[in-house]
Design a protein around this motif. Structure first.
Motif, PDB file in Angstrom:
ATOM      1  N   GLU A 213      33.799  46.090  25.134  1.00 23.33           N
ATOM      2  CA  GLU A 213      34.263  46.613  26.415  1.00 23.33           C
ATOM      3  C   GLU A 213      34.971  45.506  27.177  1.00 23.33           C
ATOM      4  OE1 GLU A 213      30.935  48.371  28.402  1.00 23.33           O
ATOM      5  OE2 GLU A 213      30.794  50.051  26.992  1.00 23.33           O
ATOM      6  N   PRO A 214      35.825  45.853  28.141  1.00 26.54           N
ATOM      7  CA  PRO A 214      36.616  44.839  28.851  1.00 26.54           C
ATOM      8  C   PRO A 214      35.800  44.071  29.879  1.00 26.54           C
ATOM      9  CG  PRO A 214      37.121  47.000  29.742  1.00 26.54           C
ATOM     10  CD  PRO A 214      36.203  47.221  28.576  1.00 26.54           C
ATOM     11  N   GLU A 215      34.721  43.468  29.422  1.00 29.20           N
ATOM     12  CA  GLU A 215      33.867  42.628  30.248  1.00 29.20           C
ATOM     13  C   GLU A 215      33.711  41.288  29.538  1.00 29.20           C
ATOM     14  OE1 GLU A 215      32.858  43.736  33.090  1.00 29.20           O
ATOM     15  OE2 GLU A 215      33.119  45.919  32.884  1.00 29.20           O
ATOM     16  N   ARG A 216      33.694  40.205  30.298  1.00 26.86           N
ATOM     17  CA  ARG A 216      33.659  38.874  29.671  1.00 26.86           C
ATOM     18  C   ARG A 216      32.390  38.664  28.854  1.00 26.86           C
ATOM     19  NH1 ARG A 216      38.021  36.292  30.957  1.00 26.86           N
ATOM     20  NH2 ARG A 216      39.102  36.758  32.924  1.00 26.86           N
ATOM     21  N   VAL A 217      31.261  39.161  29.336  1.00 25.85           N
ATOM     22  CA  VAL A 217      30.012  39.016  28.582  1.00 25.85           C
ATOM     23  C   VAL A 217      30.088  39.800  27.271  1.00 25.85           C
ATOM     24  CG1 VAL A 217      27.546  39.528  28.582  1.00 25.85           C
ATOM     25  CG2 VAL A 217      28.617  38.584  30.633  1.00 25.85           C
ATOM     26  N   ALA A 218      30.633  41.015  27.323  1.00 27.24           N
ATOM     27  CA  ALA A 218      30.759  41.837  26.125  1.00 27.24           C
ATOM     28  C   ALA A 218      31.709  41.202  25.118  1.00 27.24           C
ATOM     29  CB  ALA A 218      31.240  43.238  26.495  1.00 27.24           C
ATOM     30  N   VAL A 219      32.796  40.618  25.607  1.00 28.91           N
ATOM     31  CA  VAL A 219      33.771  39.982  24.720  1.00 28.91           C
ATOM     32  C   VAL A 219      33.175  38.739  24.073  1.00 28.91           C
ATOM     33  CG1 VAL A 219      35.921  38.681  24.738  1.00 28.91           C
ATOM     34  CG2 VAL A 219      35.829  40.933  25.796  1.00 28.91           C
ATOM     35  N   ALA A 220      32.361  37.995  24.842  1.00 31.74           N
ATOM     36  CA  ALA A 220      31.700  36.824  24.267  1.00 31.74           C
ATOM     37  C   ALA A 220      30.765  37.247  23.137  1.00 31.74           C
ATOM     38  CB  ALA A 220      30.921  36.082  25.354  1.00 31.74           C
ATOM     39  N   GLU A 221      30.066  38.355  23.329  1.00 31.32           N
ATOM     40  CA  GLU A 221      29.204  38.890  22.266  1.00 31.32           C
ATOM     41  C   GLU A 221      30.034  39.314  21.063  1.00 31.32           C
ATOM     42  OE1 GLU A 221      26.995  43.003  21.506  1.00 31.32           O
ATOM     43  OE2 GLU A 221      26.117  41.910  23.194  1.00 31.32           O
ATOM     44  N   ALA A 222      31.195  39.914  21.326  1.00 32.32           N
ATOM     45  CA  ALA A 222      32.063  40.352  20.232  1.00 32.32           C
ATOM     46  C   ALA A 222      32.530  39.169  19.393  1.00 32.32           C
ATOM     47  CB  ALA A 222      33.260  41.116  20.792  1.00 32.32           C
ATOM     48  N   ALA A 223      32.809  38.035  20.048  1.00 34.84           N
ATOM     49  CA  ALA A 223      33.250  36.848  19.310  1.00 34.84           C
ATOM     50  C   ALA A 223      32.145  36.354  18.377  1.00 34.84           C
ATOM     51  CB  ALA A 223      33.654  35.745  20.293  1.00 34.84           C
ATOM     52  N   ARG A 224      30.905  36.372  18.860  1.00 36.88           N
ATOM     53  CA  ARG A 224      29.785  35.964  18.002  1.00 36.88           C
ATOM     54  C   ARG A 224      29.573  36.971  16.873  1.00 36.88           C
ATOM     55  NH1 ARG A 224      27.699  34.735  23.166  1.00 36.88           N
ATOM     56  NH2 ARG A 224      26.536  36.701  23.237  1.00 36.88           N
ATOM     57  N   THR A 225      29.757  38.241  17.183  1.00 36.14           N
ATOM     58  CA  THR A 225      29.600  39.273  16.153  1.00 36.14           C
ATOM     59  C   THR A 225      30.667  39.133  15.077  1.00 36.14           C
ATOM     60  OG1 THR A 225      28.702  40.778  17.820  1.00 36.14           O
ATOM     61  CG2 THR A 225      29.430  41.751  15.745  1.00 36.14           C
ATOM     62  N   ARG A 226      31.876  38.802  15.495  1.00 38.88           N
ATOM     63  CA  ARG A 226      32.951  38.589  14.510  1.00 38.88           C
ATOM     64  C   ARG A 226      32.579  37.467  13.554  1.00 38.88           C
ATOM     65  NH1 ARG A 226      38.338  35.100  15.585  1.00 38.88           N
ATOM     66  NH2 ARG A 226      39.371  35.463  13.599  1.00 38.88           N
ATOM     67  N   SER A 227      31.982  36.400  14.085  1.00 40.16           N
ATOM     68  CA  SER A 227      31.548  35.295  13.242  1.00 40.16           C
ATOM     69  C   SER A 227      30.490  35.759  12.250  1.00 40.16           C
ATOM     70  CB  SER A 227      30.981  34.174  14.127  1.00 40.16           C
ATOM     71  OG  SER A 227      30.455  33.135  13.340  1.00 40.16           O
ATOM     72  N   ALA A 228      29.539  36.581  12.717  1.00 37.62           N
ATOM     73  CA  ALA A 228      28.493  37.094  11.833  1.00 37.62           C
ATOM     74  C   ALA A 228      29.075  37.990  10.751  1.00 37.62           C
ATOM     75  CB  ALA A 228      27.453  37.850  12.652  1.00 37.62           C
TER      76      ALA A 228
END
Length: 412
Positions: A213-228
């Motif tokens: 979602e277009p929220e900075r916290v959500a995007v930060a989680e997405a970046a970690r998920t992409r790494s996983a």
């Protein structure tokens, strides 16, 4: 596979994608292994499912079937069949076979990974059916989905450590029928899990769409998920930013600075969202990032989802597939030297969100890599098993690990 934040929003995007594919002439199965069971709610249909039984299929439109997989009911059903198999033979009511057959199905629900493995195995079995061209999977929330996708590798690695295959085969040789049946059952399970692992790792067959979602916290989680996702060896098709506010003003029209406060808030909020999307695109320049606009009323039912499907399809029409690096497995090569003076290198695709989270450990014939809250046990090739880890470095989105031969075990 759809994973990530958004709850019902994730499910509606999975539904919209399935509808879009069905409209294009593909025969599609939309399956959910999210135990929230919101697929039928989003579709506005009743998916047949009697309590305590595995789910049935529901045809919701031409070329589109849906199913909600109840992994708990699946676990109980599969377990009962396994117990029937293990009860063959007489006079040997002891050992692991007796322990398994004495358990009630409900007692297995607390065993981590069992339901996830069964859900994935069911998906793979459905995907092998010629009845459908594409299977769209709505997974659970991010953390649950990652545990599910990591389960096959984890199960096979621990099985091999606890009861290696050569010992299983050796224990099946003899006059103990019960032991032979147990080994045959374990081999059957191991083979099914290996098939699931291979399908997930096949980039031509399986891909992941990450919802945020277009929220900075959500995007930060997405970046970690992409790494996983990369660490698990999966292909990331795209990142979808859900619920982005549509433009308030027609293109080229002057923005009224004296507009109503609610209009000013709307424009400011949209501007904040677009800044987040731009930041995400910059940090994931090698991945397709597109937006799904906020629909206002919740899109429930085929009509509303159909409209969302057009929007999703229009966004994807501008892309030509994933730009994510296609690395199905770590790559190993001889970097320099010969004999005990050799240097071998192994490259692992790993787009880290937080490089400081990287950890490496060696456990017998495996390399354990941890990053961004995820961990993977990687079986080393035969040549690297005779080596020790010498150094490691990050090279862009790649982790390079170097090995040197161990003179104690290196062939002479």
């Amino acid at each position: 596979m759809f994973i990530g934040k958004g709850g019902v929003g994730k499910t509606t995007l999975a539904c919209a994608t399935a509808i879009s594919l069905a409209r294009s002439g593909e025969r599609v199965l939309l399956a959910s292994i999210d135990q929230a069971h919101s697929l039928g709610d989003a579709m506005g249909v009743n998916i047949p499912h009697d309590p305590g039984t595995t789910a049935g299929f529901k045809t919701v439109m031409d070329e589109l079937d849906v199913i909600e997989i109840d992994t708990l009911a699946l676990l109980e059903d599969k377990y009962r069949n396994t117990v029937k198999t293990l009860k063959v033979g007489t006079g040997h009511d002891h050992g692991i076979g007796a322990e398994l057959t004495s358990l009630e199905p409900g007692e297995l629900t607390g065993m981590p990974g069992v339901q996830e493995l069964l859900g994935l195995a069911e998906i793979v079995e459905l995907a092998s059916d010629d009845q459908w061209d594409i299977v769209v999977v709505d997974c659970g929330p991010t953390a649950d989905a990652l545990r599910t996708l990591a389960a096959p590798d984890m199960f096979l690695a621990y099985l091999e450590r606890i009861w290696p295959r050569h010992r299983r085969v050796a224990s099946a040789i003899g006059i103990d029928i019960r032991q032979a049946v147990i080994v045959a059952t374990v081999e059957k399970i191991s083979s099914a899990v290996a098939t699931v692992r291979d399908v997930l790792a096949d980039h031509k067959r399986t891909g992941v769409r990450l919802i945020t979602e277009p929220e900075r916290v959500a995007v930060a989680e997405a970046a970690r998920t992409r790494s996983a996702i990369a660490l698990l060896g999966l292909r990331l098709d795209a990142v979808i930013v859900n619920k982005v506010l549509p433009p308030l003003d027609p293109p080229g029209e002057q923005v009224d600075g004296d507009a109503h406060p609610s209009a000013r808030w709307y424009r400011n909020r949209r501007s904040e969202q677009l800044d987040v999307v731009e930041s995400l695109e910059q940090s994931m320049s090698d991945v397709i990032v597109f937006t799904a606009q906020h629909t206002g009323p919740e899109p429930v039912g085929l009509s509303s989802l159909g409209a969302l499907a057009y929007a999703v399809n229009a966004e994807l029409a501008d892309t030509d597939g994933s730009r994510e690096e296609d690395a199905t497995a770590p790559t190993v090569w001889l970097e320099s030297g010969t004999g005990t003076e050799s240097v071998y290198a192994m490259r692992i695709y790993l787009p880290l969100a937080a490089p400081s989270s990287l950890s490496l450990a060696r456990a017998e014939d495996d390399l354990i890599v941890g990053a961004d809250g995820a961990r993977r046990r990687i079986r080393l090739t035969s040549v690297l098993r005779r080596c020790t880890v010498d150094a490691a470095e990050l090279d862009g989105h790649n982790l390079i690990v170097r090995f040197r031969p161990d003179p104690k075990v290196w062939p002479k």
